[in-house]
Design a protein around this motif. Structure first.
Motif, PDB file in Angstrom:
ATOM      1  N   CYS B 288       0.700  -1.120   0.028  1.00  0.00           N
ATOM      2  CA  CYS B 288       0.049   0.035   0.088  1.00  0.00           C
ATOM      3  C   CYS B 288       0.685   1.184  -0.024  1.00  0.00           C
ATOM      4  O   CYS B 288       1.774   1.498   0.860  1.00  0.00           O
ATOM      5  CB  CYS B 288      -0.827  -0.050   1.177  1.00  0.00           C
ATOM      6  SG  CYS B 288      -1.904   1.661   1.677  1.00  0.00           S
ATOM      7  N   CYS B 301      -0.047  -4.937   4.770  1.00  0.00           N
ATOM      8  CA  CYS B 301       0.225  -3.712   3.841  1.00  0.00           C
ATOM      9  C   CYS B 301       1.416  -3.407   3.309  1.00  0.00           C
ATOM     10  O   CYS B 301       1.405  -2.599   2.447  1.00  0.00           O
ATOM     11  CB  CYS B 301      -0.162  -2.364   5.084  1.00  0.00           C
ATOM     12  SG  CYS B 301      -1.901  -2.735   5.754  1.00  0.00           S
ATOM     13  N   CYS B 317      -8.190   0.152   0.784  1.00  0.00           N
ATOM     14  CA  CYS B 317      -7.560  -0.258   1.889  1.00  0.00           C
ATOM     15  C   CYS B 317      -7.723  -1.692   2.259  1.00  0.00           C
ATOM     16  O   CYS B 317      -8.744  -2.195   2.022  1.00  0.00           O
ATOM     17  CB  CYS B 317      -7.932   0.671   2.826  1.00  0.00           C
ATOM     18  SG  CYS B 317      -7.499   0.278   4.524  1.00  0.00           S
TER      19      CYS B 317
HETATM   20  S1  SF4 Z   1      -4.388  -0.110   6.525  1.00  0.00           S
HETATM   21 FE1  SF4 Z   1      -5.048   0.526   4.568  1.00  0.00          FE
HETATM   22  S2  SF4 Z   1      -4.227   2.397   4.267  1.00  0.00           S
HETATM   23 FE2  SF4 Z   1      -3.518   1.682   6.008  1.00  0.00          FE
HETATM   24  S3  SF4 Z   1      -1.349   0.771   5.050  1.00  0.00           S
HETATM   25 FE3  SF4 Z   1      -3.145  -0.828   5.304  1.00  0.00          FE
HETATM   26  S4  SF4 Z   1      -4.056  -0.737   3.129  1.00  0.00           S
HETATM   27 FE4  SF4 Z   1      -2.605   1.247   3.285  1.00  0.00          FE
END
Ligand code: SF4
Ligand SMILES: Nc1ncnc2c1ncn2[C@@H]1O[C@H](COP(=O)(O)OP(=O)(O)OP(=O)(O)O)[C@@H](O)[C@H]1O
Ligand SMILES: Nc1ncnc2c1ncn2[C@@H]1O[C@H](COP(=O)(O)OP(=O)(O)O)[C@@H](O)[C@H]1O
Ligand code: SF4
Ligand SMILES: [Mg+2]
Ligand SMILES: [Mg+2]
Lengths: 324, 325
Positions: B288, B301, B317
């Motif tokens: 991400c 992530c 997300c």
């Molecule tokens: S929680 Fe969502 S926004 Fe935060 S790093 Fe993980 S995927 Fe990305």
């Protein structure tokens, strides 16, 4: 040295050159009989719409614009009586961060030179020490060393704003005049800049004149707020008092125009025209043509600033009832 | 609301460097629609790709940048398939653009009436008299009565808010389908800002104008737009109804942006900052792209890149906050 600023009955008049074919020069009073006090380490917010005289007021305090009437007392010394060399030590104590930092920066200087130039001029600091100090200043405003070798045009708006702040902090000023410091910044950079200002102020104890049209930002940083309209002071007092219970109809109109998320705003505020120089009422209260509370007396006689209790001043014949 | 015609449909838009193959895309696989009469707000930090998206829609990308993929439909016309000449015609006639700084965009030595009339005549032809009549009626429509009925008015005689109205009048001269407003009120005070937004609202209602509103101001977007699209490092990370978005943002980045703005009645308390900076022009972090700054980030992530959810609330997300407001 405490660093208290008192401004008494300050007026600034611009004389505009006569236009072709016209004889008389035109005068424009950009700031009209404004008084306030800024205690050491305090923050005064100056709010009002564009063109109302905020920048002019800031420049006058710093003696960058000739003052027509009134006094500017810095620790009891009237700056309007000083000239040239006598003013120099005061200039170092007072720094300005311009509304548009790009215009104020030499496009051919790197960030390193922009930030370290005042170190050289004010303290005669050696080159290597300057570079070290410049990096430290940049770090304080949340920039890393990689920007040192860049030119202003290679920076984003937020970065330029912080470079300007770092430069202003270089001489360890006692008073910082910030002209719209966050207007061009996104939410994230604004939060960081406002927090940064608070931390720096807590750390270094300078006073701040915070000029902005953004009432939310002002409400966050300023202990006291002064509302300007057409160069005149409309209202001033503790920020919380002004926001919870504005006494002047213009302050109320400004607050009503602040967007409230999830609520929408279908109607415009009390004003439907943007006042400009020359359009203000010539007798009586200058806000009269836009005021929804105006009565016949308002057209004839100009209100003078009156205390509503404590430190809360308002220039209006019919102030709104404050909220408890 | 969904029965309204789609004015603008952008699909898979990707903008990047024309030459540097290894540099990351600056606008990355972006898709969205704006219906007639609707206002979509684009929010995101500086450098997130808001203005580049606008430039790509207009076919006005700066030198060195290129549209690498994606389509842009204005009603039924695929703009990316048009020749430069055909696109120029559409630009003046069907799409209007309003910038942050109106002074640099106006010609200082010509009256605003003449500038509006000229725009109209270039695209719609007709007599000079008709173009001037049109200019005056547009000035009245944007609330500049003195310029509408009075003598010729020059840009320097106008305040910032008035100049912005002139820019809107020019953009509206040929009755466009779409108006893109890139930070039109950032330099203006709240009163003038409210007036400009009232004007845009009225134009949407009366003419069915579709508006793409680019702003830094989340509170303004939430208060005035129908929908909000949040961009992060060139990617859409959340999209949805403006009011819901502000009450219950589902992407951690949206939440962070919301919590960063000072509330006028919330005097005092420290503002929540978003740590770190958005990714620079170089490579993106793995997984991400928000992960290095995300307060909710978990192990996965840093490996898996999230994709946009297909159902509301739409966000990209792996661990969204999905509680209903
Ligand atoms: S929680 Fe969502 S926004 Fe935060 S790093 Fe993980 S995927 Fe990305
Ligand atoms: N001419 C250019 N050449 C190379 N990179 C560019 C160019 N213009 C913009 N970029 C980069 O593209 C990204 C997106 O820029 P863009 O101007 O769209 O941001 P934005 O979201 O509009 O930001 P802001 O809120 O500051 O206006 C940024 O990383 C920027 O540095
Ligand atoms: N150098 C100048 N000469 C003449 N008029 C000026 C000058 N600078 C500012 N003004 C006028 O003085 C008024 C106040 O300007 P300014 O202090 O810049 O306003 P603000 O900062 O509140 O937007 C405006 O009407 C502006 O046009
Ligand atoms: S004095 Fe009269 S016109 Fe002026 S602000 Fe007060 S009520 Fe309005
Ligand atoms: Mg100013
Ligand atoms: Mg932009």
């Amino acid at each position: 040295m405490t660093g208290e600023l008192r401004v008494e009955h300050l007026s600034v008049e611009y004389v505009k050159r006569p236009r072709l074919g016209h004889k008389e020069e035109r005068r424009h009073i950009a700031v009209n009989d404004v008084s306030f006090a800024l205690p050491s380490g305090g923050t005064l917010g100056i709010v009002g719409e564009s063109g109302c005289g905020k920048t002019t007021l800031g420049h006058a305090v710093l003696q960058m614009t000739p003052v027509s009437r009134g006094r500017i007392l810095w620790d009891g010394t009237d700056l309007t009586e000083l000239r040239g060399a006598a003013l120099r030590p005061f200039r170092r104590q007072m720094q300005l961060v311009f509304q548009d930092p790009f215009e104020a920066m030499n496009p051919r200087m790197t960030v390193d030179r922009i930030v370290s130039e005042p170190l050289h001029l004010a303290f005669g600091m050696a080159r290597s020490a300057r570079r070290y100090k410049a990096a430290e200043l940049l770090q304080q405003v949340g920039l890393d060393e990689t920007v040192l070798s860049r030119y202003p045009r290679q920076l984003s708006g937020g970065q330029r704003q912080r470079v300007a702040l770092a430069r202003a902090l270089a001489t360890e000023p006692r008073l910082l005049v910030l002209d719209e410091p966050t207007s061009g910044l996104d939410a994230s950079l604004q939060a960081r800049t406002l927090n940064l200002l608070r931390d720096l102020q807590a750390d270094k104890g300078f006073s701040t004149l915070f000029i902005s049209h953004d009432l939310s930002a002002v409400s966050y940083v300023a202990h006291r707020t002064l509302v300007l309209f057409g160069g005149h002071m409309m209202e001033q007092g503790p920020t919380a008092t002004l926001i919870r219970g504005p006494a002047h109809p213009y302050t109320a109109a400004l607050l009503a125009a602040v967007p409230v998320p999830a609520q929408g705003r279908a109607t415009t505020s009390a004003q439907n025209a943007i006042p400009r120089a020359g359009q203000f009422a010539s007798t009586g209260c200058i806000y009269c043509p836009w005021c929804n509370q105006a009565q016949s007396r308002c057209h004839l006689d100009a209100p003078i600033a009156t205390a509503l209790g404590g430190e809360h001043l308002v220039a209006c014949h019919y102030p709104l009832p404050g909220k408890p | 609301m969904n029965t309204r015609r789609i004015a603008l449909a952008v699909c898979g838009l990707t903008v990047g460097h024309a030459r540097k193959a290894r540099a990351r895309a600056l606008v990355d696989d972006l898709s969205f629609e704006v219906a007639e009469g609707e206002m979509l707000a684009f929010v995101g930090e500086s450098g997130s790709g808001k203005s580049l998206t606008a430039a790509a829609i207009f076919g006005l990308l700066p030198f060195g940048l290129r549209r690498l993929a994606g389509s842009v439909h204005l009603r039924d016309t695929e703009l990316t398939a048009l020749s430069e000449r055909a696109l120029r015609v559409r630009r003046g006639r069907d799409m209007g653009l309003v910038f942050q700084n109106p002074l640099t965009a106006l010609n200082p030595s010509r009256s605003v009436q003449a500038q509006i009339a000229e725009t109209y005549q270039v695209h719609k032809g007709g007599t000079r008299g008709a173009a001037w009549a049109r200019a005056r009626s547009l000035l009245a429509e944007v609330g500049l009565a003195s310029a509408a009925n009075g003598p010729e008015t020059y840009p320097h005689q106008l305040s910032g808010g008035m100049r912005q109205r002139v820019m809107i009048a020019i953009a509206l001269a040929c009755d466009p389908i779409l108006l893109i407003a890139d930070e039109p009120t950032t330099a203006l005070d709240v009163v003038v800002q409210a007036q400009i937004l009232d004007l845009l609202t009225r134009l949407r209602q009366e003419r069915g104008l579709a508006v793409l509103f680019i702003t830094h101001d989340l509170a303004l977007a939430a208060a005035r737009a129908d929908r909000v699209l949040v961009l992060y490092a060139g990617r859409a990370v959340e999209e949805g109804d403006a009011a819901r978005f502000f009450r219950a943002p589902c992407h951690p980045y949206s939440r962070a942006l919301r919590d960063a703005i000072p509330a006028i009645h919330g005097l005092g308390g420290r503002l929540t900052e978003i740590p770190g900076l958005p990714p620079g022009p170089g490579a993106l972090p793995p997984g991400c792209r928000f992960a290095p700054r995300c307060p909710s980030a978990q192990d996965d992530c840093h490996q898996t890149e999230p994709t946009m959810r297909r159902t509301a609330p739409r966000c990209a997300c792996l661990h969204p906050s999905l509680e209903t407001p």
